[in-house]
Write an enzyme that holds these catalytic residues in place. Structure first.
Site, PDB file in Angstrom:
ATOM      1  N   LYS A 280       0.840  -1.199   0.000  1.00  0.00           N
ATOM      2  CA  LYS A 280       0.000   0.000   0.000  1.00  0.00           C
ATOM      3  C   LYS A 280       0.875   1.249   0.000  1.00  0.00           C
ATOM      4  O   LYS A 280       2.003   1.203   0.483  1.00  0.00           O
ATOM      5  CB  LYS A 280      -0.860   0.033   1.279  1.00  0.00           C
ATOM      6  CG  LYS A 280      -2.036  -0.916   1.285  1.00  0.00           C
ATOM      7  CD  LYS A 280      -2.834  -0.752   2.572  1.00  0.00           C
ATOM      8  CE  LYS A 280      -4.010  -1.720   2.613  1.00  0.00           C
ATOM      9  NZ  LYS A 280      -4.997  -1.488   1.559  1.00  0.00           N
ATOM     10  N   ARG A 354     -10.485 -11.450   1.636  1.00  0.00           N
ATOM     11  CA  ARG A 354     -11.305 -12.517   1.055  1.00  0.00           C
ATOM     12  C   ARG A 354     -10.562 -13.864   1.077  1.00  0.00           C
ATOM     13  O   ARG A 354     -11.178 -14.914   1.123  1.00  0.00           O
ATOM     14  CB  ARG A 354     -11.734 -12.114  -0.361  1.00  0.00           C
ATOM     15  CG  ARG A 354     -10.625 -11.983  -1.345  1.00  0.00           C
ATOM     16  CD  ARG A 354     -10.995 -11.152  -2.570  1.00  0.00           C
ATOM     17  NE  ARG A 354     -10.995  -9.718  -2.279  1.00  0.00           N
ATOM     18  CZ  ARG A 354     -11.310  -8.771  -3.172  1.00  0.00           C
ATOM     19  NH1 ARG A 354     -11.682  -9.112  -4.402  1.00  0.00           N
ATOM     20  NH2 ARG A 354     -11.276  -7.499  -2.835  1.00  0.00           N
TER      21      ARG A 354
HETATM   22  N1  BES Z   1      -8.145  -3.665   4.206  1.00  0.00           N
HETATM   23  C1  BES Z   1      -8.330  -3.226   2.877  1.00  0.00           C
HETATM   24  C2  BES Z   1      -9.637  -2.481   2.658  1.00  0.00           C
HETATM   25  C3  BES Z   1      -9.817  -1.171   3.392  1.00  0.00           C
HETATM   26  C4  BES Z   1      -9.549   0.026   2.772  1.00  0.00           C
HETATM   27  C5  BES Z   1     -10.313  -1.145   4.688  1.00  0.00           C
HETATM   28  C6  BES Z   1      -9.741   1.215   3.436  1.00  0.00           C
HETATM   29  C7  BES Z   1     -10.501   0.045   5.359  1.00  0.00           C
HETATM   30  C8  BES Z   1     -10.227   1.225   4.728  1.00  0.00           C
HETATM   31  C9  BES Z   1      -8.325  -4.414   1.922  1.00  0.00           C
HETATM   32  O1  BES Z   1      -7.587  -5.509   2.307  1.00  0.00           O
HETATM   33  C10 BES Z   1      -7.787  -3.955   0.600  1.00  0.00           C
HETATM   34  O2  BES Z   1      -6.708  -3.465   0.570  1.00  0.00           O
HETATM   35  N2  BES Z   1      -8.578  -4.108  -0.440  1.00  0.00           N
HETATM   36  C11 BES Z   1      -8.197  -3.702  -1.756  1.00  0.00           C
HETATM   37  C12 BES Z   1      -8.645  -4.752  -2.732  1.00  0.00           C
HETATM   38  C13 BES Z   1      -8.131  -4.582  -4.118  1.00  0.00           C
HETATM   39  C14 BES Z   1      -6.642  -4.751  -4.142  1.00  0.00           C
HETATM   40  C15 BES Z   1      -8.794  -5.593  -5.018  1.00  0.00           C
HETATM   41  C16 BES Z   1      -8.890  -2.375  -2.054  1.00  0.00           C
HETATM   42  O3  BES Z   1     -10.050  -2.213  -1.692  1.00  0.00           O
HETATM   43  O4  BES Z   1      -8.237  -1.505  -2.640  1.00  0.00           O
HETATM   44 ZN    ZN Z   2      -5.524  -5.377   1.762  1.00  0.00          ZN
END
Ligand code: BES
Ligand code: ZN
Ligand code: ZN
Length: 510
Positions: A280, A354
């Site tokens: 990230k 997931r």
């Molecule tokens: N934990 C994050 C989602 C999240 C984002 C929670 C902001 C709380 C606040 C999750 O694991 C994630 O990073 N999801 C990605 C998925 C994508 C890579 C398909 C996302 O939503 O960008």
């Molecule tokens: Zn994530």
């Protein structure tokens, strides 16, 4: 916090502050509000003087402090807004504003005038419940790591006065019930706010063991060896980059009735989500300690179920792992085999929620054959984009679950919005090399392709998915638009909602 129910009128109490409510009045309205008569006497004319000056009009978020000339403390008049838009949520917020305003101001005890809030069709018990939520959750602060404290309200008494004296038994029962639940939300927030160096998967397992011991629940912790034997390749893959190995934690509350239904609650417990190899960006990455909020809310729901001795049997599954990049981390391109034999093509290691949930969902579906599964997960950024920081996304194809959860949401004031799940989303998560893929190349409907992915692991059991990425925590950027009972940090979202749902919110509660 203590919340006694007192028969006396609030002005008779020896509290440090009295809290009363005022509905919004028009600019031209000259008549002094009748329901402030007792406070007016106690203030020896200060309130009516302020009224005449148009200093108080009853607008929402208006909060005026009067100091009693007899030096017996303060009177807080909180605005309730227009009568036509009055409901329990207005009371929750008013109560929270009041206790927050008193923080660090030497007020330990507060007396709420219940008749001022039990109005416009809101029954006394419902108003009392809302005061409990607002006062207890509004007073909350995460203080574990602070060496100094401001000192806040410790006791919020609910005063019936003559008007509501006959409601005493009902109000007492409602207050005790709501307090037990609100205290569990506080307990949940305290765990969800723990930093990621402390709240590791092993630590969450210890906390679960402690909870089980205290409430006589059954607990099983699957460590990395056991997870490998079980074929939980999703849990292992996500946890493989961290020196803190993954844990699947299963808690069981037996239920109050023998032939009751079994509901499984499955929570995402990523103790820190760096994104892994699909790292990230840096800014605000610290917020990803809240990626465990689904699992921690699951703990809270089990605690609430046991405390309130609710009817259904509840099985909680916490899928805990830390998502870090390292030489042993899983990577884009990997294919992992999960508990039910299905394979996942990993395209993005940041779509890890997931992947851990696949094992938890399949495990609980096969082992417990529950009547229903509810999963709670801070799953997608797309949820936050779609619904904002206050509302959770609900995805289910089961009408009964949808209606029940939406009814519970209306009752507790935790906003939920139903989203669709169609073959469009299901097709998008099919993989060329495995059964499903954990990410799609085009980022459309990210909340719903994530849900479609999860659906393929529930084995046909009626299932509801709550994406709580937005409402699970508040941050400094959005704090000012949140209700005053959500401070900065974890909110404990879904604990009250799912507990009330489990109790049968749609049929038995006012
Ligand atoms: N934990 C994050 C989602 C999240 C984002 C929670 C902001 C709380 C606040 C999750 O694991 C994630 O990073 N999801 C990605 C998925 C994508 C890579 C398909 C996302 O939503 O960008
Ligand atoms: Zn994530
Ligand atoms: Zn995550």
């Amino acid at each position: 916090m203590k919340v006694p129910v007192d028969r006396r009128d609030a002005v008779e109490a020896a509290a440090d502050a009295i809290v009363t409510g005022l509905f919004e009045r028009g600019e031209k309205d000259e008549t002094f509000p009748k329901n402030l008569a007792r406070e007016e006497t106690a203030s020896r004319g200060l309130i009516s003087a302020a009224w005449k000056r148009k200093e108080i009009r009853g607008k929402r978020r208006e909060l005026t402090v009067f100091h009693r000339p007899d030096t017996r403390g303060r009177i807080l008049v909180v605005g309730l807004g227009p009568r036509a838009r009055f409901d329990a949520e207005v009371v929750r917020r008013a109560a929270a504003e009041a206790v927050r305003a008193l923080k660090g101001k030497g007020a330990r005890t507060v007396a709420f005038r219940l008749p001022a809030f039990a109005a416009e069709g809101l029954p006394a018990e419902a108003a009392a419940r809302a005061i409990v939520d607002g006062a207890v959750l509004g007073a909350y602060e995460f203080v574990k790591y602070r060496s100094t404290s401001d000192g806040g309200v410790e006791e919020a008494a609910i005063h019936l006065g003559e008007e509501l004296a006959r409601e005493e038994a009902l109000v007492k029962k409602a207050t005790a019930d709501e307090l037990a639940l609100a205290e569990t939300v506080v307990w949940t927030r305290d765990i969800a706010n723990l930093p990621p160096d402390t709240a590791t998967p092993e630590r969450l397992a210890e906390i679960a063991r402690g909870l089980a011991k205290e409430f006589g629940l059954k607990v099983t912790v699957f460590d990395e060896k056991k997870l490998a034997e079980m074929g939980c390749g999703g849990m292992l893959a996500v946890g493989s980059g961290s020196s803190h190995p993954p844990r699947m934690i299963v808690l069981e509350y037996p239920g109050g009735s023998r032939r009751g239904r079994t509901v499984a609650v499955v929570g995402k417990g990523i103790t820190f989500d760096s994104g892994g190899i699909s790292l990230k960006p840096g800014p605000r990455m610290g917020e990803m300690k809240f990626d465990k909020c689904g699992a921690v809310a699951t703990l809270g729901i089990l605690r609430a179920a046991a405390t309130l001795e609710i009817a259904p049997r509840v099985v909680g599954v916490l899928c805990c792992a830390e998502n870090l990049p390292s030489g042993s981390a899983y990577r884009p391109g990997d294919v992992v085999r999960t508990f039910n034999g299905k394979t996942i093509e990993i395209l993005n290691t940041d779509a890890e929620g997931r992947v851990v949930l696949s094992d938890g969902l399949a495990y609980v579906a096969q082992t417990y054959k529950p009547d229903e599964i509810i999963d709670l997960a801070t799953l997608t950024g797309a949820e936050v984009v779609a619904l904002g920081d206050d509302t959770a996304g609900l995805v289910t194809t089961d009408e009964r679950l949808a209606q029940g959860l939406l009814a519970a949401s209306a009752l507790t004031g935790e906003p939920l919005w139903r989203m669709p799940l169609t073959d469009f989303h299901r097709e998008m998560v099919k993989s060329e090399v495995a059964d499903v893929r954990n990410s799609t190349e085009i980022p459309v409907a990210g909340m719903l392709t994530a849900a479609a992915f999860l659906e393929s692991f529930v084995g046909g059991v009626p299932w509801a998915h709550l994406d709580i990425a937005g409402p699970a925590y508040t941050n400094v950027l959005t704090r000012r638009w949140q209700p005053p009972y959500q401070g900065v940090g974890a909110t404990g979202f879904a604990v009250r909602l799912v507990t009330r749902y489990l109790e049968g919110a749609s049929t038995t509660r006012p």
